[in-house]
Scaffold this active site. Structure first.
Site, PDB file in Angstrom:
ATOM      1  CB  CYS A  60      -0.902  -0.011   1.239  1.00  0.00           C
ATOM      2  SG  CYS A  60      -1.819   1.516   1.497  1.00  0.00           S
TER       3      CYS A  60
ATOM      4  CB  CYS B 118      -5.537   4.533  -3.433  1.00  0.00           C
ATOM      5  SG  CYS B 118      -4.640   3.033  -3.936  1.00  0.00           S
TER       6      CYS B 118
END
Length: 292
Positions: free
Chosen positions: A87, A228
């Site tokens: 991530c 994101c």
């Protein structure tokens, strides 16, 4: 197990995570336990969960192989408890945690992820991370047609999109000019055709000006999130591809609902992500409240 399990809450452009220290590798983190911690009503709440564990004690052999370069493994789990490759926003929050806790002392170091070792460094934005090489998932089709997938969002006509692999999968939608980015319904998972085997994150992008885009995202295993990091990189790469300007050294500003990220295109299809990382709270939960 101790009577209580410690955690830290952090976020990068409001993409938030529960960090759980497991410094001797004895805790482990089941899918059910990660999902409980991420639950915003019954647990702590976050878009994902990060277990902080020595790389040499990771479960996966290919992660343990990174121990020579990276002392600490970012064991990242989606909000549904499923394991994820990595991530982008999480790497920065992970780096901030490691330095605050004295687990890393320098302004530059390497962390281990399921997508390989990642170099992080402190900078004016907070932290920058070299996410390594990216690739177009179906380059021949994308280069021939300008897209390689169709994405259905809600009940309307499908949008053309291009698939970008940054160690985790992304499908970037070129939003038509007549569609307002703010009105796109990302409350349910978009349908992607062809359907990726392991699912995909879907980014919806609006150009704002030279080197500047805005983006919203539906994350695999989570839903719509405020940001994101790897998705911002995928959006910048896809926009550069459509513009015919995948120039090394180009810098993009990427506006997300939770703030702004900076994406830099590097040599050999590399990409760097920079942005803030904030640790907002420390706490603990009763061990007997955790699922097995």
């Amino acid at each position: 197990m101790a009577d209580r399990m410690a955690f830290t809450k952090g976020h990068g452009t409001e993409n938030d995570f529960v960090l759980v220290p497991d410094l001797d590798g004895a805790l482990g983190l089941s899918a059910a336990r990660a999902a409980w911690l991420a639950d915003r009503r019954a647990g702590v709440g976050g878009d994902g969960v990060i277990r902080v564990v020595p790389t040499e004690l990771a479960d996966e052999a290919h992660v343990r192989e990174q121990a020579g370069a990276a002392r600490w493994f970012m064991d990242y789990r989606n909000a549904d408890g499923s394991a994820s490759e990595m991530c982008g926003n999480g790497t920065r929050v992970f780096a901030e945690y490691l330095r605050r806790e004295g687990l890393e002392a320098g302004d530059e170091f390497v962390i281990a992820t399921r997508a390989g070792a990642k170099q992080v460094r402190a900078d004016a934005d907070g932290w920058a991370v070299d996410l390594g090489p990216w690739r177009l998932a179906d380059a021949p089709t994308a280069e021939r047609d300008g897209f390689d997938a169709l994405v259905h969002i809600g009940d309307g006509d499908p949008y053309s999109a291009v698939s970008v692999d940054l160690g985790n999968p992304h499908t970037v939608v070129a939003l038509p000019e007549e569609i307002d980015l703010a009105t796109v319904d990302l409350g349910r998972a978009p349908t992607v055709n062809p359907e990726p085997v392991n699912g995909t994150n879907v980014e919806v992008v609006r150009p704002m000006g030279p080197g500047h885009i805005a983006m919203r995202v539906h994350e695999r295993g989570v839903g719509e999130t405020r940001s994101c990091g790897t998705g911002a990189c995928a959006a910048a790469i896809a926009t550069s591809f459509w513009a015919g300007s995948l120039d090394t050294g180009a810098t993009w500003l990427v506006d997300v609902p939770g703030g702004r990220l900076t994406v830099r295109l590097l040599p050999d299809h590399g990409v760097e992500l920079a942005g803030p990382a904030v640790l907002v709270a420390d706490g603990s939960v009763p061990a007997d409240a955790l699922p097995a």
